[in-house]
Scaffold this motif. Sequence first.
Motif, PDB file in Angstrom:
ATOM      1  N   ALA A 202     -53.783 -58.704  14.097  1.00  0.00           N
ATOM      2  CA  ALA A 202     -51.931 -58.680  13.658  1.00  0.00           C
ATOM      3  C   ALA A 202     -51.532 -57.291  13.347  1.00  0.00           C
ATOM      4  CB  ALA A 202     -51.388 -59.625  12.979  1.00  0.00           C
ATOM      5  N   VAL A 203     -51.177 -56.272  14.482  1.00  0.00           N
ATOM      6  CA  VAL A 203     -50.701 -55.545  14.510  1.00  0.00           C
ATOM      7  C   VAL A 203     -49.157 -54.940  14.554  1.00  0.00           C
ATOM      8  CG1 VAL A 203     -50.648 -52.837  14.776  1.00  0.00           C
ATOM      9  CG2 VAL A 203     -52.845 -54.332  15.077  1.00  0.00           C
ATOM     10  N   HIS A 204     -48.227 -54.466  13.731  1.00  0.00           N
ATOM     11  CA  HIS A 204     -46.921 -54.011  13.390  1.00  0.00           C
ATOM     12  C   HIS A 204     -46.913 -52.506  14.411  1.00  0.00           C
ATOM     13  CE1 HIS A 204     -43.247 -51.889  11.687  1.00  0.00           C
ATOM     14  NE2 HIS A 204     -42.824 -52.610  12.798  1.00  0.00           N
ATOM     15  N   VAL A 205     -46.616 -52.096  15.726  1.00  0.00           N
ATOM     16  CA  VAL A 205     -46.723 -50.603  15.682  1.00  0.00           C
ATOM     17  C   VAL A 205     -45.110 -50.068  16.120  1.00  0.00           C
ATOM     18  CG1 VAL A 205     -46.880 -49.360  17.909  1.00  0.00           C
ATOM     19  CG2 VAL A 205     -47.910 -51.041  17.838  1.00  0.00           C
ATOM     20  N   PRO A 206     -44.228 -49.439  15.417  1.00  0.00           N
ATOM     21  CA  PRO A 206     -42.545 -49.127  15.117  1.00  0.00           C
ATOM     22  C   PRO A 206     -42.765 -48.181  16.348  1.00  0.00           C
ATOM     23  CG  PRO A 206     -44.027 -48.798  13.134  1.00  0.00           C
ATOM     24  CD  PRO A 206     -45.534 -48.922  14.416  1.00  0.00           C
ATOM     25  N   ASP A 207     -41.231 -48.410  16.924  1.00  0.00           N
ATOM     26  CA  ASP A 207     -40.136 -47.303  17.874  1.00  0.00           C
ATOM     27  C   ASP A 207     -41.544 -47.637  19.188  1.00  0.00           C
ATOM     28  OD1 ASP A 207     -38.768 -46.836  16.039  1.00  0.00           O
ATOM     29  OD2 ASP A 207     -40.061 -45.550  15.250  1.00  0.00           O
ATOM     30  N   TRP A 208     -42.652 -48.526  19.477  1.00  0.00           N
ATOM     31  CA  TRP A 208     -43.015 -48.287  20.828  1.00  0.00           C
ATOM     32  C   TRP A 208     -42.299 -48.406  22.206  1.00  0.00           C
ATOM     33  CZ3 TRP A 208     -44.396 -52.380  24.634  1.00  0.00           C
ATOM     34  CH2 TRP A 208     -45.463 -52.005  25.273  1.00  0.00           C
ATOM     35  N   LEU A 209     -40.661 -48.881  22.064  1.00  0.00           N
ATOM     36  CA  LEU A 209     -39.818 -49.361  23.290  1.00  0.00           C
ATOM     37  C   LEU A 209     -39.401 -47.293  22.601  1.00  0.00           C
ATOM     38  CD1 LEU A 209     -38.871 -53.054  24.035  1.00  0.00           C
ATOM     39  CD2 LEU A 209     -40.815 -51.150  25.553  1.00  0.00           C
ATOM     40  N   ASP A 210     -38.806 -46.624  23.792  1.00  0.00           N
ATOM     41  CA  ASP A 210     -38.082 -45.851  23.210  1.00  0.00           C
ATOM     42  C   ASP A 210     -36.544 -46.497  24.099  1.00  0.00           C
ATOM     43  OD1 ASP A 210     -38.041 -45.037  26.595  1.00  0.00           O
ATOM     44  OD2 ASP A 210     -39.422 -43.891  26.764  1.00  0.00           O
ATOM     45  N   PRO A 211     -35.724 -45.200  23.551  1.00  0.00           N
ATOM     46  CA  PRO A 211     -33.620 -45.613  23.832  1.00  0.00           C
ATOM     47  C   PRO A 211     -33.961 -46.079  25.154  1.00  0.00           C
ATOM     48  CG  PRO A 211     -34.002 -43.804  22.433  1.00  0.00           C
ATOM     49  CD  PRO A 211     -36.282 -44.307  22.879  1.00  0.00           C
ATOM     50  N   ASP A 212     -34.840 -45.524  26.582  1.00  0.00           N
ATOM     51  CA  ASP A 212     -34.466 -45.903  27.908  1.00  0.00           C
ATOM     52  C   ASP A 212     -34.953 -47.301  27.567  1.00  0.00           C
ATOM     53  OD1 ASP A 212     -33.290 -43.673  27.942  1.00  0.00           O
ATOM     54  OD2 ASP A 212     -34.713 -42.380  28.834  1.00  0.00           O
ATOM     55  N   ARG A 213     -36.045 -47.667  27.942  1.00  0.00           N
ATOM     56  CA  ARG A 213     -36.713 -48.399  27.578  1.00  0.00           C
ATOM     57  C   ARG A 213     -36.615 -49.649  27.304  1.00  0.00           C
ATOM     58  NH1 ARG A 213     -43.844 -47.792  27.834  1.00  0.00           N
ATOM     59  NH2 ARG A 213     -42.639 -46.130  29.480  1.00  0.00           N
ATOM     60  N   GLN A 214     -35.533 -49.664  25.365  1.00  0.00           N
ATOM     61  CA  GLN A 214     -34.983 -50.399  24.990  1.00  0.00           C
ATOM     62  C   GLN A 214     -33.428 -51.548  25.962  1.00  0.00           C
ATOM     63  OE1 GLN A 214     -34.268 -50.289  21.147  1.00  0.00           O
ATOM     64  NE2 GLN A 214     -35.689 -48.405  21.000  1.00  0.00           N
ATOM     65  N   ARG A 215     -32.781 -49.821  26.380  1.00  0.00           N
ATOM     66  CA  ARG A 215     -31.489 -50.387  27.196  1.00  0.00           C
ATOM     67  C   ARG A 215     -32.083 -50.769  28.662  1.00  0.00           C
ATOM     68  NH1 ARG A 215     -29.764 -45.495  25.033  1.00  0.00           N
ATOM     69  NH2 ARG A 215     -30.810 -43.947  27.112  1.00  0.00           N
ATOM     70  N   ALA A 216     -33.375 -50.969  29.059  1.00  0.00           N
ATOM     71  CA  ALA A 216     -33.552 -51.711  30.301  1.00  0.00           C
ATOM     72  C   ALA A 216     -34.462 -53.001  30.186  1.00  0.00           C
ATOM     73  CB  ALA A 216     -34.639 -50.941  30.942  1.00  0.00           C
ATOM     74  N   LEU A 217     -34.729 -52.820  29.277  1.00  0.00           N
ATOM     75  CA  LEU A 217     -35.258 -54.864  28.653  1.00  0.00           C
ATOM     76  C   LEU A 217     -33.796 -55.868  28.544  1.00  0.00           C
ATOM     77  CD1 LEU A 217     -36.817 -56.375  28.386  1.00  0.00           C
ATOM     78  CD2 LEU A 217     -37.850 -55.119  26.232  1.00  0.00           C
ATOM     79  N   LEU A 218     -32.928 -54.556  27.421  1.00  0.00           N
ATOM     80  CA  LEU A 218     -31.292 -55.415  27.403  1.00  0.00           C
ATOM     81  C   LEU A 218     -30.726 -56.212  28.963  1.00  0.00           C
ATOM     82  CD1 LEU A 218     -29.370 -56.479  25.109  1.00  0.00           C
ATOM     83  CD2 LEU A 218     -28.656 -54.277  25.546  1.00  0.00           C
ATOM     84  N   ALA A 219     -30.988 -54.791  29.622  1.00  0.00           N
ATOM     85  CA  ALA A 219     -30.071 -55.267  30.242  1.00  0.00           C
ATOM     86  C   ALA A 219     -30.481 -56.730  31.975  1.00  0.00           C
ATOM     87  CB  ALA A 219     -30.182 -54.108  31.461  1.00  0.00           C
ATOM     88  N   ALA A 220     -32.010 -56.349  31.638  1.00  0.00           N
ATOM     89  CA  ALA A 220     -32.766 -57.832  32.042  1.00  0.00           C
ATOM     90  C   ALA A 220     -31.885 -58.844  31.330  1.00  0.00           C
ATOM     91  CB  ALA A 220     -33.918 -57.087  32.012  1.00  0.00           C
ATOM     92  N   CYS A 221     -32.620 -58.905  29.986  1.00  0.00           N
ATOM     93  CA  CYS A 221     -31.671 -59.802  28.798  1.00  0.00           C
ATOM     94  C   CYS A 221     -30.321 -60.777  29.210  1.00  0.00           C
ATOM     95  CB  CYS A 221     -32.273 -59.317  27.367  1.00  0.00           C
ATOM     96  SG  CYS A 221     -33.575 -59.355  27.465  1.00  0.00           S
ATOM     97  N   ARG A 222     -30.108 -59.354  29.695  1.00  0.00           N
ATOM     98  CA  ARG A 222     -28.231 -60.379  29.424  1.00  0.00           C
ATOM     99  C   ARG A 222     -28.681 -61.129  30.682  1.00  0.00           C
ATOM    100  NH1 ARG A 222     -25.422 -54.711  27.105  1.00  0.00           N
ATOM    101  NH2 ARG A 222     -24.730 -55.895  25.283  1.00  0.00           N
TER     102      ARG A 222
END
Length: 216
Positions: free
Chosen positions: A17-37
């Motif tokens: 079990a591993v925690h990797v902080p900040d793995w998604l940069d801001p652009d990838r976060q926005r892209a994933l959020l758009a897909a989730c919507r």
Amino acid sequence: MEDELFPRARARIAPGAVHVPDWLDPDRQRALLAACRDWARPPAGLRTVRTPGGGTMTARQVCLGWHWHPYAYARTVVDGDGGPVKPFPAWLGDLGRRAVTDALGPAAAGGLSYDIALINFYDADARMGMHRDADEKSDAPVVSLSLGDTCVFRFGNTETRTKPYQDVELRSGDLFVFGDESRLAYHGVPRVYPGTAPPELGLTGRLNVTLRVSGL
């Protein structure tokens, strides 16, 4: 203050079990959020999950690939509008394999074929009780991606919902992967911190994208 001055370090929370902080940069976060919507829109969109005992989960959910309902999988939204579950995109499977490679190493990602996504939306009052992801036929690692508000992620043991457990702060963009001997560990979200999402993301609340291999 230290969290603002220095990058957060990756951490091994338990074996596998591993925690990797900040793995998604801001652009990838926005892209994933758009897909989730897009995925959250009906039909087969975001729904309230009802448990066999008559209760409801406070986090709302939409599924891709296979539809999860307590405690099984189906190809249609059997506890919602009855529509066919939305397809699981190939790029999301690629993302899952990259996540496992980065967290657990290339050997752990070999041959994995992710085919389930559970997207949970948490408002300020939502919680998730301690549970295990045990409805799959595969023991492939579970991949968890966080967007929006920070939460307390409680990662426990494989025997009981109670202690010992460890509380981990998951922020927007963080990755958490658990497999191997931690694959069936109990885990939950006892708290969300409202208003902590990055302002530039444009999300009120928290989204968790969980990727699994069905084995079905």
